[in-house]
Motif scaffolding. Structure first.
Motif, PDB file in Angstrom:
ATOM      1  N   GLN A   1     -10.332  12.508   1.469  1.00 41.64           N
ATOM      2  CA  GLN A   1     -11.049  11.626   2.456  1.00 41.64           C
ATOM      3  C   GLN A   1     -11.820  11.923   3.636  1.00 41.64           C
ATOM      4  O   GLN A   1     -10.682  13.079   4.383  1.00 41.64           O
ATOM      5  N   PRO A   2     -12.753  12.315   4.598  1.00 36.10           N
ATOM      6  CA  PRO A   2     -13.110  12.214   5.690  1.00 36.10           C
ATOM      7  C   PRO A   2     -11.761  12.281   6.651  1.00 36.10           C
ATOM      8  O   PRO A   2     -11.953  10.675   7.512  1.00 36.10           O
ATOM      9  N   PHE A   3     -11.564  12.497   7.847  1.00 38.38           N
ATOM     10  CA  PHE A   3     -10.366  12.042   8.755  1.00 38.38           C
ATOM     11  C   PHE A   3     -11.313  11.118   9.615  1.00 38.38           C
ATOM     12  O   PHE A   3      -9.986  10.462   9.783  1.00 38.38           O
ATOM     13  N   ASP A   4     -11.939  10.860  10.300  1.00 45.76           N
ATOM     14  CA  ASP A   4     -13.148   9.448  11.272  1.00 45.76           C
ATOM     15  C   ASP A   4     -13.308   8.241   9.917  1.00 45.76           C
ATOM     16  O   ASP A   4     -13.235   7.411  10.343  1.00 45.76           O
ATOM     17  N   GLY A   5     -12.461   8.634   8.190  1.00 44.56           N
ATOM     18  CA  GLY A   5     -13.283   7.288   7.639  1.00 44.56           C
ATOM     19  C   GLY A   5     -14.789   7.354   7.303  1.00 44.56           C
ATOM     20  O   GLY A   5     -14.896   5.956   6.702  1.00 44.56           O
ATOM     21  N   LYS A   6     -14.959   7.484   8.169  1.00 45.95           N
ATOM     22  CA  LYS A   6     -16.711   8.173   7.599  1.00 45.95           C
ATOM     23  C   LYS A   6     -16.858   8.303   6.448  1.00 45.95           C
ATOM     24  O   LYS A   6     -16.185   9.240   5.901  1.00 45.95           O
ATOM     25  N   PRO A   7     -17.817   8.218   5.487  1.00 44.52           N
ATOM     26  CA  PRO A   7     -18.750   8.687   4.330  1.00 44.52           C
ATOM     27  C   PRO A   7     -19.037   9.900   4.424  1.00 44.52           C
ATOM     28  O   PRO A   7     -18.932  10.812   5.720  1.00 44.52           O
TER      29      PRO A   7
END
Length: 107
Positions: free
Chosen positions: A35-41
């Motif tokens: 999953q992206p580290f920044d939590g964005k899609p």
């Protein structure tokens, strides 16, 4: 998780929001999907293209065929490019990510 037989990659394990694939029997994955580290899609990267090592040209052909059979789009059929032993294919997965399989062995 399904294996990736054309490149002999097998599911190694899931670790804290990511999964890893590698050679059968390996303890450490060679490729991680996360999953992206920044939590964005997740989005398609501009200029990013994972290239997977294939041990034979037949494996490149099989990777290309499997990608198309799984809903991917052709971005460059298997063939020689750039040098006498650079045999590669290019595809886009159903999410639009560009992927490549490359064999540099002389055949």
């Amino acid at each position: 998780m399904p294996p990736c037989p054309p490149l002999d990659l097998h599911f190694i394990g899931a670790f804290d929001g990511e999964i890893g694939y590698g050679p059968k029997g390996a303890e450490n994955p060679l490729i991680w999907i996360n999953q992206p580290f920044d939590g964005k899609p997740a989005t398609v990267g501009n200029g990013s293209m994972p290239a997977f090592h294939a041990t034979t040209r037949a494996a490149v052909d099989a990777f290309h065929a499997a990608a198309l059979a799984s809903g991917g789009r052709d971005e460059g059929a298997p063939g020689l490019r750039y040098s006498p032993n650079f045999y590669a294919c290019y595809v886009r997965d159903p999410d639009g990510n560009k992927l490549s399989a490359v064999c540099t062995a002389a055949e």
